[in-house]
Write an enzyme that holds these catalytic residues in place. Structure first.
Site, mmCIF file in Angstrom:
data_model
loop_
_atom_site.group_PDB
_atom_site.id
_atom_site.type_symbol
_atom_site.label_atom_id
_atom_site.label_comp_id
_atom_site.label_asym_id
_atom_site.label_seq_id
_atom_site.Cartn_x
_atom_site.Cartn_y
_atom_site.Cartn_z
ATOM 1 N N CYS A 138 0.836 -1.205 0.000
ATOM 2 C CA CYS A 138 0.000 0.000 0.000
ATOM 3 C C CYS A 138 0.869 1.254 0.000
ATOM 4 C CB CYS A 138 -0.928 -0.006 1.220
ATOM 5 S SG CYS A 138 -1.974 1.462 1.334
ATOM 6 N N CYS A 141 -0.474 4.032 2.238
ATOM 7 C CA CYS A 141 -0.203 3.809 3.662
ATOM 8 C C CYS A 141 1.249 4.126 4.015
ATOM 9 C CB CYS A 141 -0.491 2.360 4.033
ATOM 10 S SG CYS A 141 -2.111 1.757 3.544
ATOM 11 N N ASP A 142 2.193 3.712 3.170
ATOM 12 C CA ASP A 142 3.602 3.684 3.570
ATOM 13 C C ASP A 142 4.533 4.564 2.750
ATOM 14 O OD1 ASP A 142 2.914 1.743 5.474
ATOM 15 O OD2 ASP A 142 3.171 0.125 4.040
#
Length: 315
Positions: A138, A141-142
């Site tokens: 993701c 997300c990261d």
């Protein structure tokens, strides 16, 4: 398998990720006395994430396990019960619905499916050991953690191109590794990625190994050209896998309407093709797949389930 079932539950929730636990909080506060079945991964995919920086209310970030533990304790505070085993069978042909948890049969008037989706991985020996330590599925997300670092992303579809363009906002260099010599992504997404000066492409190539350091995590990957057979070590700080997800919907095939990839189709919020059955989170969301959107749909599912029970005249 037993023929008789336990007394009828008002709401049964399958899955204990952000969608399932948010649904439990709202259902319990509506006095629907929910039972949550954990599933094969208690807490969902977030428990494999070390730091979550984009969930509102945690300006310093929060560990995935801690966030899910807080959600569980909040659900328990309002009376939610939990079952630790996995669901082995469901029967949605008539109400009350029947769900087998292990060998025990439960009946319920409303069912909320929040079983999530599992990322497709490369099948490499240490990829799960490095998940959250340089291996990610993701970019949203990261990606923030890879400022001015070099990353590799595997895939050639729309998701891979979207993630590559997003990563290029942070990383110093993004290398797309694709096993074919052309992309499957839509032309606009291809064009945007190919015109980005920070994105390179390695065609006809696969990742065969992930190199790592015990302290820092991923340090590089091993690349193999599928046409020539030549291999090389490639230095990078992160590996993003963008080859799709598999929704955890095998139990419901033939009973609920799904799309061609197996995601449960919902309408008017979280309603499925069967009245009284609702779906929330990644199990019905092939596009966004964020913790906050999963939680929001869990809230929607629980409120719709409560209104459905009201319409039935259930106290």
């Amino acid at each position: 398998m037993p023929q008789s079932c336990d007394s009828i539950l008002q709401t049964l929730i399958l899955g204990s990720g952000p969608a399932g636990l948010t649904a439990a909080i709202y259902a319990a506060r509506s006095r629907c006395c929910p039972l949550v079945v954990h599933g094969r991964q208690p807490g969902g995919q977030l428990t494999t994430t070390t730091v979550i920086d984009n969930f509102p209310g945690f300006p310093e970030g929060i560990d995935g396990n801690e966030l899910m533990d807080r959600m569980r304790r909040q659900a328990e505070r309002f009376g939610t019960q939990f079952a630790e085993e996995e669901v082995t069978r469901v029967d949605l042909k008539k109400t009350p619905f029947r769900v087998w948890v292990g060998d025990q049969c439960h009946q319920c008037r409303t069912l909320i499916i929040a079983t999530g989706a599992s990322p497709r991985m490369l099948g490499l020996e240490n990829e799960w050991d490095l998940y959250g330590r340089g291996v990610s599925v993701c970019a949203t997300c990261d990606g923030f953690f890879y400022k001015e670092k070099e990353v590799v992303i595997v895939g050639g579809g729309d998701t891979a191109m979207e993630e590559a363009s997003f990563l290029a906002r942070f990383a110093s260099r993004v290398t797309v590794v694709h096993r074919r010599d052309e992309l499957r992504a839509s032309p606009p997404l291809q064009k945007r990625a190919m015109e980005n000066k920070k994105i390179d492409f390695r065609w006809d190539t696969v990742v065969t190994a992930i190199h790592s350091d015990p302290q820092t995590g991923v340090t590089g990957v091993r690349l193999k050209n599928v046409k020539s057979g030549e291999e090389e070590d490639f230095s990078c700080h992160g590996l993003f896998v963008a080859i799709g997800h598999n929704p955890n919907t095998d139990l419901f095939k033939g009973q609920l309407h799904m799309d061609q990839d197996g995601y449960i189709l919902t309408h008017d919020g979280c309603r499925t093709s069967i009245p009284g059955v609702f779906a929330a989170g990644d199990v019905q969301d092939p596009n966004i797949r964020q913790a906050i959107t999963a939680a929001g749909s869990g809230c929607t599912a629980a409120m719709q389930a409560a209104r459905y029970l009201d319409d039935l005249g259930v106290e």
